[in-house]
Design a protein around this motif. Sequence first.
Motif, PDB file in Angstrom:
ATOM      1  N   TRP B  77       0.823  -1.219   0.000  1.00  0.00           N
ATOM      2  CA  TRP B  77       0.000   0.000   0.000  1.00  0.00           C
ATOM      3  C   TRP B  77       0.856   1.267   0.000  1.00  0.00           C
ATOM      4  CZ3 TRP B  77      -0.729  -4.099   3.369  1.00  0.00           C
ATOM      5  CH2 TRP B  77      -0.117  -3.999   4.619  1.00  0.00           C
ATOM      6  N   PHE B  94     -12.889  -6.628  -7.712  1.00  0.00           N
ATOM      7  CA  PHE B  94     -13.552  -6.787  -6.425  1.00  0.00           C
ATOM      8  C   PHE B  94     -15.002  -7.178  -6.678  1.00  0.00           C
ATOM      9  CE2 PHE B  94     -10.376  -3.308  -5.402  1.00  0.00           C
ATOM     10  CZ  PHE B  94      -9.446  -4.198  -4.910  1.00  0.00           C
ATOM     11  N   PHE B 109      -7.670   5.436  -2.186  1.00  0.00           N
ATOM     12  CA  PHE B 109      -6.656   5.032  -1.210  1.00  0.00           C
ATOM     13  C   PHE B 109      -5.240   5.446  -1.546  1.00  0.00           C
ATOM     14  CE2 PHE B 109     -10.210   2.425  -0.126  1.00  0.00           C
ATOM     15  CZ  PHE B 109     -10.159   2.403   1.255  1.00  0.00           C
TER      16      PHE B 109
ATOM     17  N   GLY C 204     -12.596  -0.168   1.811  1.00  0.00           N
ATOM     18  CA  GLY C 204     -11.360  -0.929   1.988  1.00  0.00           C
ATOM     19  C   GLY C 204     -11.641  -2.355   2.430  1.00  0.00           C
ATOM     20  N   ALA C 207     -13.142  -4.436  -0.318  1.00  0.00           N
ATOM     21  CA  ALA C 207     -12.113  -4.768  -1.303  1.00  0.00           C
ATOM     22  C   ALA C 207     -11.230  -5.895  -0.790  1.00  0.00           C
ATOM     23  CB  ALA C 207     -11.270  -3.534  -1.624  1.00  0.00           C
ATOM     24  N   ALA C 210     -12.832  -9.205  -1.009  1.00  0.00           N
ATOM     25  CA  ALA C 210     -12.827  -9.785  -2.346  1.00  0.00           C
ATOM     26  C   ALA C 210     -11.431 -10.279  -2.719  1.00  0.00           C
ATOM     27  CB  ALA C 210     -13.314  -8.763  -3.368  1.00  0.00           C
ATOM     28  N   ASP C 211     -10.402  -9.520  -2.402  1.00  0.00           N
ATOM     29  CA  ASP C 211      -9.053  -9.891  -2.803  1.00  0.00           C
ATOM     30  C   ASP C 211      -8.018  -9.054  -2.053  1.00  0.00           C
ATOM     31  OD1 ASP C 211      -6.549 -10.093  -4.266  1.00  0.00           O
ATOM     32  OD2 ASP C 211      -7.718 -11.086  -5.805  1.00  0.00           O
ATOM     33  N   GLU C 213      -4.637  -9.153  -2.001  1.00  0.00           N
ATOM     34  CA  GLU C 213      -3.514  -8.630  -2.786  1.00  0.00           C
ATOM     35  C   GLU C 213      -3.976  -7.467  -3.646  1.00  0.00           C
ATOM     36  OE1 GLU C 213      -1.683 -11.653  -5.089  1.00  0.00           O
ATOM     37  OE2 GLU C 213      -0.284 -12.153  -3.478  1.00  0.00           O
ATOM     38  N   GLY C 214      -5.110  -7.683  -4.297  1.00  0.00           N
ATOM     39  CA  GLY C 214      -5.660  -6.635  -5.155  1.00  0.00           C
ATOM     40  C   GLY C 214      -5.891  -5.360  -4.368  1.00  0.00           C
ATOM     41  N   ALA C 215      -6.436  -5.497  -3.162  1.00  0.00           N
ATOM     42  CA  ALA C 215      -6.710  -4.316  -2.346  1.00  0.00           C
ATOM     43  C   ALA C 215      -5.410  -3.633  -1.940  1.00  0.00           C
ATOM     44  CB  ALA C 215      -7.512  -4.713  -1.110  1.00  0.00           C
ATOM     45  N   SER C 216      -4.395  -4.427  -1.607  1.00  0.00           N
ATOM     46  CA  SER C 216      -3.167  -3.822  -1.088  1.00  0.00           C
ATOM     47  C   SER C 216      -2.437  -3.019  -2.157  1.00  0.00           C
ATOM     48  CB  SER C 216      -2.250  -4.885  -0.484  1.00  0.00           C
ATOM     49  OG  SER C 216      -1.717  -5.704  -1.489  1.00  0.00           O
ATOM     50  N   VAL C 217      -2.463  -3.468  -3.398  1.00  0.00           N
ATOM     51  CA  VAL C 217      -1.784  -2.674  -4.431  1.00  0.00           C
ATOM     52  C   VAL C 217      -2.621  -1.468  -4.860  1.00  0.00           C
ATOM     53  CG1 VAL C 217      -0.481  -4.649  -5.303  1.00  0.00           C
ATOM     54  CG2 VAL C 217      -2.605  -4.003  -6.428  1.00  0.00           C
ATOM     55  N   MET C 218      -3.852  -1.394  -4.380  1.00  0.00           N
ATOM     56  CA  MET C 218      -4.668  -0.197  -4.619  1.00  0.00           C
ATOM     57  C   MET C 218      -4.449   0.813  -3.490  1.00  0.00           C
ATOM     58  SD  MET C 218      -6.878  -0.457  -7.248  1.00  0.00           S
ATOM     59  CE  MET C 218      -6.212  -1.528  -8.470  1.00  0.00           C
ATOM     60  N   GLY C 219      -3.581   0.488  -2.553  1.00  0.00           N
ATOM     61  CA  GLY C 219      -3.274   1.435  -1.484  1.00  0.00           C
ATOM     62  C   GLY C 219      -3.986   1.149  -0.171  1.00  0.00           C
ATOM     63  N   VAL C 220      -4.726   0.029  -0.103  1.00  0.00           N
ATOM     64  CA  VAL C 220      -5.419  -0.281   1.145  1.00  0.00           C
ATOM     65  C   VAL C 220      -4.445  -0.959   2.103  1.00  0.00           C
ATOM     66  CG1 VAL C 220      -7.324  -1.539   2.205  1.00  0.00           C
ATOM     67  CG2 VAL C 220      -7.585  -0.601  -0.088  1.00  0.00           C
ATOM     68  N   ASN C 221      -4.258  -0.356   3.260  1.00  0.00           N
ATOM     69  CA  ASN C 221      -3.411  -0.977   4.280  1.00  0.00           C
ATOM     70  C   ASN C 221      -4.218  -2.103   4.918  1.00  0.00           C
ATOM     71  OD1 ASN C 221      -1.967  -1.695   6.560  1.00  0.00           O
ATOM     72  ND2 ASN C 221      -1.280   0.385   6.972  1.00  0.00           N
ATOM     73  N   THR C 222      -4.112  -3.278   4.305  1.00  0.00           N
ATOM     74  CA  THR C 222      -5.009  -4.382   4.679  1.00  0.00           C
ATOM     75  C   THR C 222      -4.825  -4.787   6.136  1.00  0.00           C
ATOM     76  OG1 THR C 222      -3.406  -5.870   3.683  1.00  0.00           O
ATOM     77  CG2 THR C 222      -5.317  -5.319   2.371  1.00  0.00           C
TER      78      THR C 222
END
Lengths: 289, 252, 344
Positions: B77, B94, B109, C204, C207, C210-211, C213-222
């Motif tokens: 992130w 998603f 984000f 977040g 996201a 759902a995924d 890895e996908g969320a983390s590369v979108m900037g979500v601090n999972t």
Amino acid sequence: MSQIVVNGLLTGGLYALVAVGFSLVWGVMNVVNIAHAAYIMLGAYVSYWLYQLYGWDPFLSIPAAMAVLFVFGYLVASLVLNRVIRYGLVMTLVLTFGIDLILQNAALMLWSADYRSVTPAYAGQGLALGGVMVPYVRLAVFVLAIVFVILFSLFLSRTRMGNAIQATALNPAAAELTGVRIERIYALTYAIGAALAAAAGSMISVVYTIQPQVGNVFLTRAFVITVLGGLGSIPGALLGGVLLGLAESFATVTVGIGWSEAVSFSLLVIILIVRPQGLLGRRFFGGVG
Amino acid sequence: MGERTPLLVGRGVTRFFGGVAAVMDVDFEVRSGEVLGLIGPNGAGKTTLMNLISGLIPLSRGDMLLDGRSIKGLPPWDIARLGIARTFQIVKPFAGMTLRENVAMGAMFAREGRGVPAREALELAGEVLELVGLGDRMNSYTDELNIALRKRLELARALALNPRILLLDEVMAGLNLKEVERLMELVKTINARGVTIIVIEHVMKAIMGISDRIIVLHYGRKIAEGPPQAVAQDENVITAYLGRRFAQGKGA
Amino acid sequence: MSVTGSSASHQRKIHPPAPEPSPARRAAWVVVAALLAVLAVLPPFYLSGYWVRVITGLLMYAALASAINIMVGFAGYPALGNIVFFGTGAYTVAVLMVKYNTGFFVALAAAGVLAAVYAALLGTAVLRLRGAYFGIATIGINHATSELVTNLDRLTGGGRGTIVPFYPGGIEEERMFFYYLMLGLMVLSVFTVWVISRNRLGYGLRALKADQEGASVMGVNTTRYKVIAWTISAGLTGLVGGAYAYWLAFLEPPYVFDITMSVKTYIMAILGGAGTVIGPVVGAFALELLSELIWGRFLEAHMLVLGIVVVLVVLFIPQGFMNLVGRLLGGQRRRRAKEVRADG
């Protein structure tokens, strides 16, 4: 000291048997079978009633208990479980929890919450080995439990059916291509799991007092052992069972009897995080990401 | 504006899986505004390299610098917020979100270093969807899209970050010739607007057509680097990957 | 250097922002909400003591189902052992009121905080586990915590249980107090979920459900988002547990660390529709009323009934009511949107 070790070993053998069916179902079907607790309980009650009503020796009624639960397990799997298995592990966990509630409540209504026990003539006797007390019943249970685990292991490796089950565990899609009927394998696996639970239940009825919730404490053990030994691994279940038996035996002496669950579950959570593939680790289904 | 200065630099980039080196001692430079192609046979380490750049897996050894500052060890992130966006070979939409919401995620984000408010992100998502040609499907759900449109969605999601560097992992795989051409045009448009692009592609025509420079990986190591034509003639590359026929067809 | 919408260019609004409810629709919502509010406030004035108690229980379950929904429905983490925070909250209130003579509301606040902190501490380690493994770990944590509470018997009364000070006031007054307390907690839970569903946290979480890895590369601090979600869920659950302790006035570890209760709230969330705002409330009301109305009389078979309901829900409505309805409505809305575009 040696008494602690002996106690731990004897309990551990039974734990291994309790865990092996649970581990099988989890490893092959990816189902965390909460109803395992109810199957243990039902096995125990089959032995109890056969003893009470017809005077059957509890060790001789093991096959009867296994047969009853095998049929029951087969029906549950083919009528209910197979329909929802595609929704994933959480849904089947909740489903088997529901089945467990139904069976335990039914047992409570039929047989009440009274504590019962099977007490054949030889129940209190034992063997004294240089200051270490080994009750006959517990020794017999230990030996039988180990024999069952070994027989089951041979079944998996030496028979066609066993091979089909293993193939399904490793790769359901590929197994299906070679002509294995997955639904039938799942039903059989589940039935075998229930039968093994019943065998353990029968033995439990001789060693412990039983009541409708007797399976729950053993279920928590099965959980820990399965995670400890690795999903679907028989040597893992044996090793895990004995280790847990020993750990509890020592914990009872050192920190007190009230802490055994805390010990087991702390162990469980830590292993899940640190080594999700278990100690002997071949793991069928992924855990940590 | 300092044209062609190195924007992203990798030094001795190495990643082991178990005892196996998936990427071994790879040095690379990406200059601002260029399109860098990554090619190599399956298992050469291309996607692993991309995963290392986007922070999904940590480096075993080596270093990675963005604008001269190390980004080694940063979680994905943070790397996204520094302006590095990516697509996945196996698209990761998603589920349960509309296309607009999917695309808005990156803006919400990571845009401008920390993300923009939800409403603004949703608005921006609309513009990006328009750009990639999905403007009329904003409120559809991802499971209603075919593979070509999913690839576009994947690209749109990365674009919504307003990235400085865009990593494209086989966005053209599985598409027909016409779709490939359309997507190539789109990539060129994006690059023309100033976005630096690193692209993995098996469609040779596509990658040769859009790349300014190409790096060839083989068993985790860099075996060649240079302009497309030069790489296509390289002996090592031909034996390892391209094969004689391609080289002869292209050759002078 | 911007691909799209530099700050200058997105002044011009080519596209309308995310669909907003029309004024008529909004007015309808206000009317419905007002009716619900009146309906919610009135019961203690016209219903019998028995029914007020039943509805208080419904409100409690609705609050718990909403809280678990944050994990189950939004983050996609099956927190099957979430009841551990209920027990933690309950025992916090008991211990503070009994041993330290604090007032109830101070103790209640502490219950929420302690449960939240507990989740935050556990979260970083346990939330590395995915899916069912996380669920199983939470069951383990619940058991271990229950035993811990049992063993700390000087503080908690251990297995013998502990008596919590009674509500000082008449029976009528007490009934009203707990009714409005639970109502307040339910409103708080639902409101929290509603806020989450509309802000970045909600996006977040959906996201990463759902995924990851996908969320983390979108900037979500999972990592952080998961821990925040669990902390909020635990805090709400702890508050409800604290209120329950005061209501029940007698605690034993098996009552408040009851995995059956946990799975029940989980089923309620699924039944109503995980990931929706009011679904869990609907699920809680449906399941509790059902068991109360039809089979509640056969007290012995309560668990049997619950088991049957669980099996039926999993078999026939694994997606939940609200998602079922939502999908139908969503389909309609999309069709309508298409028609509008065709007109323009």
